[in-house]
Design a protein around this motif. Structure first.
Motif, PDB file in Angstrom:
ATOM      1  N   PRO A   1       0.819  -1.208   0.000  1.00 19.34           N
ATOM      2  CA  PRO A   1       0.000   0.000   0.000  1.00 19.34           C
ATOM      3  C   PRO A   1       0.853   1.257   0.000  1.00 19.34           C
ATOM      4  CG  PRO A   1       0.063  -0.973   2.189  1.00 19.34           C
ATOM      5  CD  PRO A   1       0.750  -1.940   1.279  1.00 19.34           C
ATOM      6  N   SER A   2       0.242   2.391  -0.270  1.00 17.17           N
ATOM      7  CA  SER A   2       0.956   3.668  -0.231  1.00 17.17           C
ATOM      8  C   SER A   2       1.563   3.880   1.147  1.00 17.17           C
ATOM      9  CB  SER A   2       0.001   4.821  -0.566  1.00 17.17           C
ATOM     10  OG  SER A   2      -0.511   4.688  -1.869  1.00 17.17           O
ATOM     11  N   GLY A   3       2.810   4.345   1.158  1.00 18.42           N
ATOM     12  CA  GLY A   3       3.483   4.619   2.424  1.00 18.42           C
ATOM     13  C   GLY A   3       4.225   3.443   3.018  1.00 18.42           C
ATOM     14  N   CYS A   4       4.349   2.339   2.281  1.00 18.38           N
ATOM     15  CA  CYS A   4       5.036   1.158   2.831  1.00 18.38           C
ATOM     16  C   CYS A   4       6.532   1.188   2.566  1.00 18.38           C
ATOM     17  CB  CYS A   4       4.427  -0.124   2.280  1.00 18.38           C
ATOM     18  SG  CYS A   4       4.817  -0.454   0.545  1.00 18.38           S
ATOM     19  N   ALA A   5       7.042   2.224   1.915  1.00 22.79           N
ATOM     20  CA  ALA A   5       8.475   2.462   1.679  1.00 22.79           C
ATOM     21  C   ALA A   5       9.029   1.683   0.486  1.00 22.79           C
ATOM     22  CB  ALA A   5       9.309   2.169   2.925  1.00 22.79           C
ATOM     23  N   LYS A   6       8.174   1.204  -0.395  1.00 18.18           N
ATOM     24  CA  LYS A   6       8.681   0.498  -1.569  1.00 18.18           C
ATOM     25  C   LYS A   6       9.420   1.449  -2.509  1.00 18.18           C
ATOM     26  CE  LYS A   6       4.055   0.662  -3.678  1.00 18.18           C
ATOM     27  NZ  LYS A   6       3.447   1.414  -2.553  1.00 18.18           N
ATOM     28  N   SER A   7       8.886   2.654  -2.731  1.00 23.65           N
ATOM     29  CA  SER A   7       9.574   3.630  -3.590  1.00 23.65           C
ATOM     30  C   SER A   7      10.838   4.152  -2.924  1.00 23.65           C
ATOM     31  CB  SER A   7       8.644   4.788  -3.946  1.00 23.65           C
ATOM     32  OG  SER A   7       7.635   4.372  -4.844  1.00 23.65           O
ATOM     33  N   THR A   8      10.807   4.310  -1.616  1.00 24.56           N
ATOM     34  CA  THR A   8      12.015   4.723  -0.884  1.00 24.56           C
ATOM     35  C   THR A   8      13.111   3.695  -1.065  1.00 24.56           C
ATOM     36  OG1 THR A   8      10.706   5.910   0.761  1.00 24.56           O
ATOM     37  CG2 THR A   8      12.943   5.289   1.389  1.00 24.56           C
ATOM     38  N   THR A   9      12.754   2.419  -0.976  1.00 22.97           N
ATOM     39  CA  THR A   9      13.725   1.346  -1.187  1.00 22.97           C
ATOM     40  C   THR A   9      14.306   1.417  -2.589  1.00 22.97           C
ATOM     41  OG1 THR A   9      12.554  -0.084   0.383  1.00 22.97           O
ATOM     42  CG2 THR A   9      14.042  -1.159  -1.185  1.00 22.97           C
ATOM     43  N   LEU A  10      13.449   1.630  -3.591  1.00 23.44           N
ATOM     44  CA  LEU A  10      13.914   1.724  -4.972  1.00 23.44           C
ATOM     45  C   LEU A  10      14.846   2.917  -5.154  1.00 23.44           C
ATOM     46  CD1 LEU A  10      13.154   0.058  -7.609  1.00 23.44           C
ATOM     47  CD2 LEU A  10      11.905   2.107  -8.280  1.00 23.44           C
ATOM     48  N   ARG A  11      14.510   4.023  -4.533  1.00 27.43           N
ATOM     49  CA  ARG A  11      15.336   5.224  -4.662  1.00 27.43           C
ATOM     50  C   ARG A  11      16.685   5.055  -3.982  1.00 27.43           C
ATOM     51  NH1 ARG A  11      12.949   9.934  -6.319  1.00 27.43           N
ATOM     52  NH2 ARG A  11      14.241  11.182  -4.929  1.00 27.43           N
ATOM     53  N   MET A  12      16.752   4.261  -2.925  1.00 26.63           N
ATOM     54  CA  MET A  12      18.057   3.958  -2.318  1.00 26.63           C
ATOM     55  C   MET A  12      18.894   3.103  -3.257  1.00 26.63           C
ATOM     56  SD  MET A  12      17.615   3.451   1.796  1.00 26.63           S
ATOM     57  CE  MET A  12      16.204   2.349   1.788  1.00 26.63           C
ATOM     58  N   ILE A  13      18.265   2.141  -3.935  1.00 31.52           N
ATOM     59  CA  ILE A  13      18.998   1.330  -4.909  1.00 31.52           C
ATOM     60  C   ILE A  13      19.542   2.213  -6.024  1.00 31.52           C
ATOM     61  CG2 ILE A  13      18.817  -0.543  -6.591  1.00 31.52           C
ATOM     62  CD1 ILE A  13      16.546  -1.705  -4.835  1.00 31.52           C
ATOM     63  N   ALA A  14      18.735   3.192  -6.442  1.00 30.33           N
ATOM     64  CA  ALA A  14      19.125   4.082  -7.542  1.00 30.33           C
ATOM     65  C   ALA A  14      20.165   5.104  -7.128  1.00 30.33           C
ATOM     66  CB  ALA A  14      17.891   4.791  -8.087  1.00 30.33           C
ATOM     67  N   GLY A  15      20.321   5.334  -5.825  1.00 28.04           N
ATOM     68  CA  GLY A  15      21.247   6.358  -5.358  1.00 28.04           C
ATOM     69  C   GLY A  15      20.615   7.721  -5.213  1.00 28.04           C
ATOM     70  N   LEU A  16      19.274   7.781  -5.276  1.00 30.75           N
ATOM     71  CA  LEU A  16      18.572   9.054  -5.127  1.00 30.75           C
ATOM     72  C   LEU A  16      18.227   9.341  -3.666  1.00 30.75           C
ATOM     73  CD1 LEU A  16      16.142   8.712  -8.183  1.00 30.75           C
ATOM     74  CD2 LEU A  16      18.395   9.816  -8.087  1.00 30.75           C
ATOM     75  N   GLU A  17      18.368   8.334  -2.804  1.00 32.17           N
ATOM     76  CA  GLU A  17      18.208   8.496  -1.358  1.00 32.17           C
ATOM     77  C   GLU A  17      19.437   7.891  -0.679  1.00 32.17           C
ATOM     78  OE1 GLU A  17      15.907   9.885   0.510  1.00 32.17           O
ATOM     79  OE2 GLU A  17      14.110  10.078  -0.755  1.00 32.17           O
ATOM     80  N   ARG A  18      19.953   8.566   0.339  1.00 26.54           N
ATOM     81  CA  ARG A  18      21.105   8.039   1.065  1.00 26.54           C
ATOM     82  C   ARG A  18      20.662   6.892   1.961  1.00 26.54           C
ATOM     83  NH1 ARG A  18      25.812  10.474   0.852  1.00 26.54           N
ATOM     84  NH2 ARG A  18      26.447   9.459   2.788  1.00 26.54           N
TER      85      ARG A  18
ATOM     86  N   VAL B   1       8.306  -1.411  -8.934  1.00 24.44           N
ATOM     87  CA  VAL B   1       7.497  -0.975  -7.789  1.00 24.44           C
ATOM     88  C   VAL B   1       6.084  -0.655  -8.248  1.00 24.44           C
ATOM     89  CG1 VAL B   1       7.105   0.985  -6.241  1.00 24.44           C
ATOM     90  CG2 VAL B   1       9.333  -0.135  -6.279  1.00 24.44           C
ATOM     91  N   THR B   2       5.103  -1.168  -7.520  1.00 23.68           N
ATOM     92  CA  THR B   2       3.708  -0.862  -7.818  1.00 23.68           C
ATOM     93  C   THR B   2       2.865  -1.037  -6.560  1.00 23.68           C
ATOM     94  OG1 THR B   2       1.797  -1.453  -9.204  1.00 23.68           O
ATOM     95  CG2 THR B   2       3.220  -3.246  -8.513  1.00 23.68           C
ATOM     96  N   HIS B   3       1.718  -0.350  -6.513  1.00 22.18           N
ATOM     97  CA  HIS B   3       0.745  -0.601  -5.450  1.00 22.18           C
ATOM     98  C   HIS B   3      -0.391  -1.463  -5.968  1.00 22.18           C
ATOM     99  CE1 HIS B   3      -0.960   2.846  -7.653  1.00 22.18           C
ATOM    100  NE2 HIS B   3      -2.127   2.321  -7.331  1.00 22.18           N
ATOM    101  N   ASP B   4      -0.337  -1.800  -7.267  1.00 29.65           N
ATOM    102  CA  ASP B   4      -1.398  -2.556  -7.938  1.00 29.65           C
ATOM    103  C   ASP B   4      -1.056  -4.043  -7.885  1.00 29.65           C
ATOM    104  OD1 ASP B   4      -3.076  -3.830  -9.761  1.00 29.65           O
ATOM    105  OD2 ASP B   4      -3.163  -2.095 -11.096  1.00 29.65           O
TER     106      ASP B   4
END
Length: 371
Positions: free
Chosen positions: A37-54, A195-198
Motif C-alpha cells: 500500500p501507499s506509504g510502505c516504503a517500496k519507492s524509498t527502497t527503490l530510490r536507495m537502490i538508484a542512489g537518489l536516497e542516502r 514498484v507498484t501498489h497494484d
C-alpha cells in the motif's frame, strides 16, 4: 552477472524509521516486483537502490560490489519514473540518446543503438516528435527506451503505468514483460525491480513478488505460492481480487470454528496442519473457494444476501453472516439469482482451501506443519 542484494537495509528520516533492516536478493535476470500500500516504503527502497536516497544503514550490492556511496551514474542502473521524466525541449530521438551522448559515445554507435531500441519498442515513427506530441502510452515507451539504450545492469521501474488508463496499462504490462523475456533470451542484462501498489500488476508481471508493509517485508514468493500460501493475514488480504474474506473466529481443540453462534468443522487433513494452543484466530477463505449450497447442507454458514454484482464471467454475492461480511465469487454461467430471492444464503468452503491466522500476530498457523 547482475545479482542485486539488499542486506539489513535501513532508512531513517530523523527520528522516523521508514525502512526497517530489510534483506532481499534479486537474482541475475529476475523480474522482482515490490508491492504494497501507499506509504510502505517500496519507492524509498527503490530510490536507495538508484542512489537518489542516502542509505542510513545496511548494504546495497550489485554483482557483489558495494554501491552504497556510488553516485547514480556509476551504479549501472537505469530508472523509469512514474511521470516519464522526458526532457520537454528534446525530440524523442535525443531523449533516447541523451545518456549515450553524455558518455561521449561515437555518433555511429549512438545512431545504431537508437534505431535498435526504437525498433524493439515500435516507436520509430515517433523519433522526430516532442514529448508534448505523444500520448501517455507512447511517452512511457520512450521512457522505457531511454532506460534500455543504456544497457544497465539493473532496471528500476517506479510505478511506471499508474498514469495510464486501464486498457493501456494492460497492454503495457505485456509489452514490458515480453521485453524482459526477450532481453533474457538474448543474453542481455535483464535484472529488474518494479514498484507498484497494484497487486494485479504484481501478480501478472513478477517472477517473484516482495510484499511490503510499513517498511518491512511481509513475504517474498512467486505469484502462485503467494496466492495459495500467504504467510500472514496482511498478505492474504492484500493479494487477490476480490480480497480474501477474513473473519474473527474461535478455534476449539477438536478443530471446530465458531463464527458468531455458528460452528463449522475443518476437514481432517486441514486440522492436522493447525498449530496447537491458539484459540483466537482469523478465518480466511478466498471468494473463489466459497460455494453457495442448499439450505439443508451441513457444515455451512447461514447468512443474508446484501448485494449481488455482475462482473461478466463471475457473479459476486455479498453476504452477511451474523455481522461478518463474506464475498462469494461464483461463475456467471448457470447462476440463478431467483433461488436467493428470499435473501437467505448458505455458504461452504472448499475442502482444505481455508486459512487460519493467529489473531494476535497475523501469522498463518494453518501452514505451520505443511510439508
Amino acid at each position: 552477472m547482475a545479482r542485486l542484494e539488499l542486506r539489513n537495509l535501513e532508512k531513517n528520516y530523523g527520528a522516523v524509521k521508514a525502512v526497517h533492516g530489510i534483506n532481499l536478493a534479486v537474482e541475475d535476470g529476475e523480474f522482482m516486483v515490490l508491492v504494497g500500500p501507499s506509504g510502505c516504503a517500496k519507492s524509498t527502497t527503490l530510490r536507495m537502490i538508484a542512489g537518489l536516497e542516502r542509505v542510513t544503514g545496511g548494504e546495497i550490492r550489485i554483482a557483489d560490489q558495494l554501491i552504497n556511496d556510488r553516485p547514480p551514474g556509476e551504479r549501472g542502473i537505469a530508472m523509469v519514473f512514474q511521470n516519464y521524466a522526458l526532457y520537454p525541449h528534446m525530440r524523442v530521438r535525443r531523449n533516447l540518446s541523451f545518456g549515450l551522448r553524455l558518455k561521449r559515445r561515437p555518433r555511429s554507435e549512438i545512431e545504431a543503438a537508437t534505431n535498435e531500441v526504437s525498433n524493439i519498442l515500435e516507436i520509430g515513427e515517433l523519433l522526430d516528435r516532442l514529448p508534448k506530441q505523444l500520448s501517455g502510452g507512447q511517452a512511457q515507451r520512450v521512457a522505457v527506451g531511454r532506460a534500455l539504450i543504456k544497457k544497465p545492469r539493473v532496471f528500476l521501474f517506479d510505478e511506471p503505468l499508474s498514469n495510464l488508463d486501464a486498457k493501456l496499462r494492460a497492454s503495457m504490462r505485456v509489452r514490458i514483460t515480453d521485453l524482459h523475456k526477450q532481453l533474457k533470451a538474448e543474453g542481455e542484462q535483464s535484472t529488474a525491480v518494479y514498484v507498484t501498489h497494484d497487486q494485479t500488476e504484481a501478480m501478472t508481471m513478477g517472477d517473484r513478488i516482495c510484499v511490503m508493509k510499513e517498511g518491512r517485508i511481509m513475504q517474498v514468493a512467486d505469484p502462485v505460492n503467494l496466492y495459495n500460501h500467504p504467510a500472514n493475514a496482511f498478505v492474504a488480504g492484500f493479494i487477490g481480487s476480490p480480497e480474501m474474506n477474513l473473519v474473527d473466529a474461535d478455534l476449539s481443540s477438536n478443530g471446530e470454528l465458531r463464527i458468531g453462534t455458528q460452528t463449522i468443522r475443518l476437514d481432517d487433513s486441514f486440522r492436522g496442519r493447525i498449530r496447537e494452543g491458539v484459540t483466537e484466530v482469523t478465518f480466511g477463505i478466498r471468494p473463489q473457494h466459497l460455494a453457495i449450497v442448499r439450505q439443508d447442507e451441513q457444515n455451512a454458514l447461514a447468512g443474508k444476501v446484501s448485494h449481488i454484482e455482475f462482473m461478466g464471467h463471475e457473479i459476486y454475492v455479498y453476504a452477511d453472516v451474523e455481522g461478518h461480511g463474506f464475498i462469494v465469487a461464483t461463475p456467471a454461467a448457470g447462476f440463478d439469482r431467483h433461488h436467493l430471492s428470499d435473501g437467505r444464503i448458505r455458504i461452504r468452503s472448499q475442502a482444505g482451501a481455508a486459512h487460519i491466522f493467529d489473531r494476535l500476530t497475523g501469522e498463518n498457523i494453518s501452514l505451520a506443519n505443511r510439508t
